[in-house]
Design a protein around this motif. Structure first.
Motif, PDB file in Angstrom:
ATOM      1  N   UNK A  31       0.845  -1.192   0.000  1.00  7.61           N
ATOM      2  CA  UNK A  31       0.000   0.000   0.000  1.00  7.61           C
ATOM      3  C   UNK A  31       0.868   1.225   0.000  1.00  7.61           C
ATOM      4  N   UNK A  32       0.415   2.277  -0.625  1.00  5.60           N
ATOM      5  CA  UNK A  32       1.275   3.433  -0.809  1.00  5.60           C
ATOM      6  C   UNK A  32       1.553   4.154   0.497  1.00  5.60           C
ATOM      7  N   UNK A  33       2.820   4.464   0.736  1.00  8.83           N
ATOM      8  CA  UNK A  33       3.217   5.244   1.898  1.00  8.83           C
ATOM      9  C   UNK A  33       2.753   6.683   1.729  1.00  8.83           C
ATOM     10  N   UNK A  34       2.491   7.342   2.850  1.00  2.49           N
ATOM     11  CA  UNK A  34       1.983   8.705   2.778  1.00  2.49           C
ATOM     12  C   UNK A  34       2.367   9.481   4.037  1.00  2.49           C
ATOM     13  N   UNK A  35       2.553  10.790   3.880  1.00  2.45           N
ATOM     14  CA  UNK A  35       2.813  11.668   5.012  1.00  2.45           C
ATOM     15  C   UNK A  35       2.534  13.097   4.597  1.00  2.45           C
ATOM     16  N   UNK A  36       2.222  13.958   5.550  1.00  2.00           N
ATOM     17  CA  UNK A  36       1.923  15.360   5.243  1.00  2.00           C
ATOM     18  C   UNK A  36       2.256  16.234   6.441  1.00  2.00           C
ATOM     19  N   UNK A  37       2.593  17.497   6.148  1.00  2.00           N
ATOM     20  CA  UNK A  37       2.868  18.459   7.211  1.00  2.00           C
ATOM     21  C   UNK A  37       2.759  19.864   6.644  1.00  2.00           C
ATOM     22  N   UNK A  38       2.381  20.797   7.502  1.00  2.00           N
ATOM     23  CA  UNK A  38       2.403  22.221   7.170  1.00  2.00           C
ATOM     24  C   UNK A  38       3.402  22.874   8.120  1.00  2.00           C
ATOM     25  N   UNK A  39       4.424  23.515   7.559  1.00  2.00           N
ATOM     26  CA  UNK A  39       5.541  24.033   8.352  1.00  2.00           C
ATOM     27  C   UNK A  39       5.778  25.494   7.998  1.00  2.00           C
ATOM     28  N   UNK A  40       5.867  26.353   9.010  1.00  2.00           N
ATOM     29  CA  UNK A  40       6.069  27.774   8.786  1.00  2.00           C
ATOM     30  C   UNK A  40       7.496  28.053   8.292  1.00  2.00           C
ATOM     31  N   UNK A  41       7.687  29.157   7.579  1.00  2.00           N
ATOM     32  CA  UNK A  41       9.043  29.523   7.144  1.00  2.00           C
ATOM     33  C   UNK A  41       9.993  29.650   8.340  1.00  2.00           C
ATOM     34  N   UNK A  42      11.194  29.114   8.190  1.00  2.00           N
ATOM     35  CA  UNK A  42      12.177  29.214   9.252  1.00  2.00           C
ATOM     36  C   UNK A  42      11.902  28.346  10.453  1.00  2.00           C
ATOM     37  N   UNK A  43      11.011  27.378  10.320  1.00  2.00           N
ATOM     38  CA  UNK A  43      10.659  26.521  11.452  1.00  2.00           C
ATOM     39  C   UNK A  43      10.848  25.051  11.080  1.00  2.00           C
ATOM     40  N   UNK A  44      10.728  24.190  12.093  1.00  2.00           N
ATOM     41  CA  UNK A  44      10.763  22.749  11.899  1.00  2.00           C
ATOM     42  C   UNK A  44       9.365  22.168  12.109  1.00  2.00           C
ATOM     43  N   UNK A  45       9.098  21.065  11.450  1.00  2.00           N
ATOM     44  CA  UNK A  45       7.841  20.356  11.621  1.00  2.00           C
ATOM     45  C   UNK A  45       8.063  18.881  11.344  1.00  2.00           C
TER      46      UNK A  45
END
Length: 250
Positions: A31-45
């Motif tokens: 099954x296909x692997x998947x991941x997502x994130x929203x990260x602000x400029x200059x930051x880590x997520x």
């Protein structure tokens, strides 16, 4: 805007492992692997990768994430027995390697976190391209692949005026900071719009309510939007001056 520098640990990873041979079929894809994130400029997520449902893979099997354009991987924080995480040279990739047996079903029903850093000059609302994952067995044969969606987030605006606890007039000036060019809307506790404006090139914004605020206690909050992403400030408690309550005589 938050700016910082990150230090990336080094471990050279073979490029062939990341991409595989052109047109190479996957053996036993679950099954296909998947991941997502929203990260602000200059930051880590954190991008948490999951989705594998195939057969158990034993010692030496590995999951590798390739960072999207302009971002770098800075950490593999999974703390679980049997897994070893490592960040590649320059932060362009990172890998979790499993050291147990197939009976442990190491890649099923679990999320694998990869910490990404987005550059400070990334534009909010941009989707960074090139983020990909591959899961290989001990022989290096790809067993599953996938992609991750990394979107540049919008830094939260600030609401600096009015100040909490200071009695206000019915139409107080509101002001603060936001990402340059962001649309800023001030709302009350009932989500009614108080006023709106656009942050300037320096990030400053201000607006005055078109209609008087209701007298008494209330809350104000600034919301910013730009290129399809949004963020909100902390709420502040305010008190609007008004006529003294009428006394009803018997």
């Amino acid at each position: 805007m938050n700016r910082y520098r990150t230090t990336v640990s080094g471990l050279a990873l073979a490029g062939a492992l990341l991409s595989g041979a052109p047109g190479q079929a996957l053996a036993g894809t679950g099954g296909e692997l998947w991941g997502a994130a929203t990260i602000e400029p200059g930051r880590e997520g954190t991008v948490r990768v999951a989705g594998y449902t195939g057969p158990g893979l034993g010692a030496g099997s590995a999951m590798t994430l390739t960072a999207p354009a302009s971002a770098v991987v800075t950490g593999t924080p999974l703390d679980a027995r049997g897994y070893r995480g490592a960040v590649g040279s320059g932060g362009r990739s990172a890998t979790y390697t499993f050291g147990g047996t197939p009976a442990d079903e190491p890649w099923r029903g679990r999320g694998f976190p990869f910490v990404l850093a987005v550059p400070a000059d990334a534009v909010p609302g941009t989707r960074l391209t090139g983020c990909a994952m591959v899961l290989t067995d001990a022989a290096g044969v790809p067993r599953d692949r996938g992609s991750c969606a990394v979107t540049v987030g919008l830094p939260a605006p600030t609401l600096l005026r009015p100040q909490s606890g200071v009695p206000l007039t019915a139409r107080p000036e509101t002001s603060g900071t936001a990402y340059p060019g962001a649309q800023v809307t001030v709302r009350d506790a009932l989500e009614n719009e108080v006023c709106s404006t656009t942050a300037g090139a320096d990030g400053d914004w201000s607006c005055v309510p078109a209609l008087p605020l209701a007298p008494g206690s209330g809350l104000l909050q600034a919301a910013a939007t730009l290129n399809g992403v949004g963020a909100v400030s902390d709420r502040i408690a305010v008190t609007v001056a008004g006529p003294a309550p009428r006394t009803i005589r018997a």
